[in-house]
Scaffold this motif. Structure first.
Motif, mmCIF file in Angstrom:
data_model
loop_
_atom_site.group_PDB
_atom_site.id
_atom_site.type_symbol
_atom_site.label_atom_id
_atom_site.label_comp_id
_atom_site.label_asym_id
_atom_site.label_seq_id
_atom_site.Cartn_x
_atom_site.Cartn_y
_atom_site.Cartn_z
ATOM 1 N N THR A 66 0.834 -1.201 0.000
ATOM 2 C CA THR A 66 0.000 0.000 0.000
ATOM 3 C C THR A 66 0.869 1.250 0.000
ATOM 4 N N LEU A 70 0.868 4.076 -2.936
ATOM 5 C CA LEU A 70 0.632 5.493 -2.656
ATOM 6 C C LEU A 70 1.814 6.349 -3.110
ATOM 7 N N ALA A 85 -8.910 5.657 -4.090
ATOM 8 C CA ALA A 85 -8.470 4.427 -3.424
ATOM 9 C C ALA A 85 -9.728 3.670 -3.016
ATOM 10 N N LEU A 88 -9.718 0.027 0.724
ATOM 11 C CA LEU A 88 -8.582 0.141 1.638
ATOM 12 C C LEU A 88 -9.052 0.790 2.949
ATOM 13 N N LEU A 91 -6.438 2.466 5.255
ATOM 14 C CA LEU A 91 -5.513 3.417 4.649
ATOM 15 C C LEU A 91 -5.301 4.585 5.605
ATOM 16 N N LEU A 108 -11.504 8.494 -1.073
ATOM 17 C CA LEU A 108 -11.555 7.146 -0.515
ATOM 18 C C LEU A 108 -12.929 6.550 -0.791
ATOM 19 N N VAL A 132 -6.192 3.297 -6.999
ATOM 20 C CA VAL A 132 -5.505 2.300 -6.177
ATOM 21 C C VAL A 132 -6.579 1.342 -5.695
#
Length: 139
Positions: A66, A70, A85, A88, A91, A108, A132
């Motif tokens: 991760t 990033l 993302a 996650l 995160l 997110l 991601v």
């Protein structure tokens, strides 16, 4: 041009030529690379993330996948690219910030239901420069 007079065809052509020059892309989209941090540039073809490609990051026993993912998108976010993302939940935003991710450019997305992963990811790929994705086994 006089009031009430019809515009000549050369006026229209000139205006269209000027507009075409203003909106002409400087590079082809497929040749466009998103920037990466200098420490990672030498690891990638073209020294950046080529638009439309996939980069897989797999963590070993020590983890760190991760963080590397990033770090790969950090410079792009600093340059104005939007990053999503998905999936996650753990995160760390402080860690993302320390890696250089521009948090104001990071979105997110909670992990979707198993049957929705494909459509959610496709929508994100369509709307963001970098995505991601947590690829968990069994998903």
């Amino acid at each position: 041009m006089r009031s009430g007079a019809a515009p000549s065809s050369t006026d229209g052509a000139t205006a269209l030529d000027a507009l075409a020059e203003r909106i002409r892309p400087l590079t082809l989209r497929r040749d466009d690379h998103l920037p990466v941090l200098p420490a990672l540039a030498g690891l990638l073809p073209g020294e950046g993330l080529r638009r439309g490609t996939t980069v897989a990051v797999q963590g070993g026993e020590a983890g760190g996948a991760t963080s590397l993912a990033l770090a790969l998108v950090a410079a792009a976010s600093q340059a104005g690219s939007w990053v999503a993302a998905v999936g996650l939940p753990s995160l760390g935003l402080v860690a993302a910030d320390e890696l250089g991710v521009a948090l104001e450019r990071l979105v997110l997305v909670a992990a979707p239901e198993r049957s929705q992963w494909g459509s959610v990811t496709a929508a994100l790929v369509d709307g963001f420069d970098c995505v991601v994705v947590a690829a968990h086994r069994g998903v």
